[in-house]
Each structure stands twice: as structure tokens, then as C-alpha cells.
Design a protein around this motif. Structure first.
Motif, PDB file in Angstrom:
ATOM      1  N   ASP A   1      -3.020 -17.336  -2.456  1.00  0.00           N
ATOM      2  CA  ASP A   1      -1.879 -16.777  -1.721  1.00  0.00           C
ATOM      3  C   ASP A   1      -0.582 -17.417  -2.220  1.00  0.00           C
ATOM      4  OD1 ASP A   1      -3.513 -15.182  -0.181  1.00  0.00           O
ATOM      5  OD2 ASP A   1      -3.722 -16.685   1.413  1.00  0.00           O
TER       6      ASP A   1
ATOM      7  N   SER B   1       3.656  -5.306  -6.863  1.00  0.00           N
ATOM      8  CA  SER B   1       2.263  -5.403  -7.301  1.00  0.00           C
ATOM      9  C   SER B   1       2.161  -6.369  -8.481  1.00  0.00           C
ATOM     10  CB  SER B   1       1.753  -4.015  -7.710  1.00  0.00           C
ATOM     11  OG  SER B   1       0.433  -4.093  -8.201  1.00  0.00           O
TER      12      SER B   1
ATOM     13  N   ARG C   1      -0.094  -8.015 -11.346  1.00  0.00           N
ATOM     14  CA  ARG C   1      -1.308  -7.798 -12.139  1.00  0.00           C
ATOM     15  C   ARG C   1      -1.553  -9.003 -13.041  1.00  0.00           C
ATOM     16  NH1 ARG C   1      -2.772  -2.296 -15.269  1.00  0.00           N
ATOM     17  NH2 ARG C   1      -3.298  -1.822 -13.099  1.00  0.00           N
TER      18      ARG C   1
ATOM     19  N   GLU D   1      -7.063  -8.370 -12.478  1.00  0.00           N
ATOM     20  CA  GLU D   1      -7.027  -8.208 -11.025  1.00  0.00           C
ATOM     21  C   GLU D   1      -5.594  -7.958 -10.568  1.00  0.00           C
ATOM     22  OE1 GLU D   1      -8.941 -11.076  -8.593  1.00  0.00           O
ATOM     23  OE2 GLU D   1     -10.745 -11.199  -9.849  1.00  0.00           O
ATOM     24  N   ASN D   2      -5.483  -7.230  -9.446  1.00  0.00           N
ATOM     25  CA  ASN D   2      -4.173  -6.921  -8.863  1.00  0.00           C
ATOM     26  C   ASN D   2      -4.083  -7.500  -7.458  1.00  0.00           C
ATOM     27  OD1 ASN D   2      -3.057  -5.094 -10.969  1.00  0.00           O
ATOM     28  ND2 ASN D   2      -4.830  -3.854 -10.422  1.00  0.00           N
ATOM     29  N   THR D   3      -2.886  -7.899  -7.089  1.00  0.00           N
ATOM     30  CA  THR D   3      -2.640  -8.353  -5.725  1.00  0.00           C
ATOM     31  C   THR D   3      -1.220  -7.960  -5.329  1.00  0.00           C
ATOM     32  OG1 THR D   3      -2.747 -10.244  -4.214  1.00  0.00           O
ATOM     33  CG2 THR D   3      -1.752 -10.641  -6.359  1.00  0.00           C
ATOM     34  N   GLN D   4      -1.009  -7.738  -4.047  1.00  0.00           N
ATOM     35  CA  GLN D   4       0.308  -7.326  -3.559  1.00  0.00           C
ATOM     36  C   GLN D   4       1.082  -8.534  -3.049  1.00  0.00           C
ATOM     37  OE1 GLN D   4       1.537  -4.258  -3.851  1.00  0.00           O
ATOM     38  NE2 GLN D   4       3.509  -4.824  -2.941  1.00  0.00           N
TER      39      GLN D   4
END
Length: 230
Positions: free
Chosen positions: A11, A63, A65, A78-81
Motif C-alpha cells: 500500500d 492506475s 502498472r 500487475e496493476n493497482t489503483q
């Protein structure tokens, strides 16, 4: 499959010293890493590496990446917002504004960075810059004294996002200010111009109508004289 790098995206971490935000990505790979890439909304980001950890500074939401490739060409992505940044202004509760004789009271909130109560100010109908006469930071309640019939208040949050709210007393209990009088004079002048144009238009229409009647009489007279001669 063991040769494919594994990604662990932590995070976002906020740093209290400078209010910056970064993401730490841990890469677990049997083989050495050939390439590492971090993109936010398609834009390449800088990063620093500490052993198997990659630290990526962030400056906006979007976003993210992450792509990593080992020396044998095996790639993992992998992707995360990212939603760590406050991009929305504070909210003034317009449904519960108290607007009375000589004052206005409202509640303002901001669920992300928080309201910057020191930033709050107002501009009244005469252009005077006003500060609140009371602020309750716990409840978010703010009140202003009003010496004219309207005021526009400005509130910022701790990220610099600003919201404004305009409050008006339809029937002001105060003597008319200079701005009120100037506004009334301007409005009256505009109204007089419109009335004058309407009156001129009526006169012009009347002249045209009289001219038509006169032409009609002349035409009728010509016909009568012609009939007599025949």
C-alpha cells in the motif's frame, strides 16, 4: 513457473515530513532481474532499488502498472489503483446553512486531507475581505458576520483544493450600500432604455399605420374620381 518473477505491491506510504507518497514493490525472483518498469496512467516513473525492493515516488492518483522481467525473458505484470492524493475540494453543507440578520453559519467537511480552517475567508457585496468570527474545527461549523446583503466564502483543504459558496439575503435588513445603489441605478438605467425603445417602437408602428391609412385613403380617392370621370 519458478523462473517467473513474483510481485508484491505494498500500500502507498505517506511521509509526514514532506507529505510525499511512495509505493514499495518487492520482487521475488530465482533469476536476476533484467528489467523493471513502473508506469502511472502510461507515464514512466522513476524509482530507487534497495536489494529486492523498488521504491516508487508518486505525485498523483491513477492506475499504476508494474512490470518486471528476469534475464530468461519471463515477465510478470500487475496493476493497482492509487487513490492517496486529495483532488477534491471541501464540501459545504448547503442544505443546512443558517442565514439570519447579520450573520451566516454553515458546516464544511473534507474527508481526505482535511479542512484548512486558517484559509477560510469571505468577500462581501462591497468587496470587503472578511474573516470568520467563529470556527469550531471539531464540528466544522463556521460563521461570518454580514454587514451587507450577500457574501461569498472561500474554503480550502490542506491539499490546496478550494470551494466557494455564495449566500444572499433576498430582503436585506441593512441600509443600502454603495454597491447596492450603483446596482440599482444601473438596473434602472437599463430598464429606462428598454422602455424608451418600446415607446419609440410603438411610435414608429403608429406612424407606419397612419401612413398606410393615408395611402389607402388616397388610393380610394383615386378610384372614386376615376369612376366619376367614366
Amino acid at each position: 513457473m519458478l523462473a517467473t518473477p513474483k510481485l508484491q505491491i505494498n500500500d502507498p506510504t505517506e511521509h509526514s515530513g514532506d507529505d510525499s507518497v511512495s509505493v514499495l514493490v518487492h520482487v521475488d525472483s530465482v533469476l536476476p532481474i533484467k528489467k523493471f518498469s513502473a508506469k502511472l496512467e502510461g507515464e514512466e516513473l522513476n524509482y530507487t532499488r534497495e536489494n529486492n525492493n523498488y521504491i516508487i515516488p508518486l505525485s498523483a492518483n491513477g492506475s499504476l502498472r508494474i512490470s518486471v522481467t528476469s534475464i530468461n525473458g519471463m515477465t510478470n505484470m500487475e496493476n493497482t489503483q492509487i487513490n492517496s492524493f486529495d483532488e477534491n475540494p471541501p464540501v459545504i453543507d448547503e442544505d443546512n446553512v443558517v442565514l439570519g440578520v447579520g450573520y451566516v453559519e454553515f458546516v464544511v467537511t473534507d474527508s481526505q486531507s482535511g479542512v484548512d480552517f486558517a484559509s477560510i475567508y469571505g468577500i462581501d457585496h462591497d468587496g470587503n475581505n472578511l474573516k470568520p468570527n467563529h470556527i469550531d474545527e471539531q464540528s466544522g461549523k463556521v460563521s461570518f458576520s454580514m454587514k451587507s446583503n450577500s457574501i461569498t466564502v472561500y474554503v480550502s483543504d490542506k491539499s490546496g483544493n478550494q470551494v466557494s459558496g455564495n449566500f444572499n439575503l433576498e430582503e436585506s435588513p441593512y441600509p443600502k450600500t454603495k454597491s447596492d445603489l450603483e446596482e440599482e441605478e444601473t438596473s434602472k438605467a437599463e430598464s429606462d432604455k428598454i422602455d424608451t425603445k418600446k415607446e419609440d417602437s410603438k411610435k414608429e408602428e403608429g406612424k407606419k399605420e397612419d401612413s398606410k391609412k393615408e395611402d389607402s385613403k388616397k388610393e380610394e380617392s383615386k378610384k372614386t374620381n376615376s369612376n366619376k370621370q367614366n
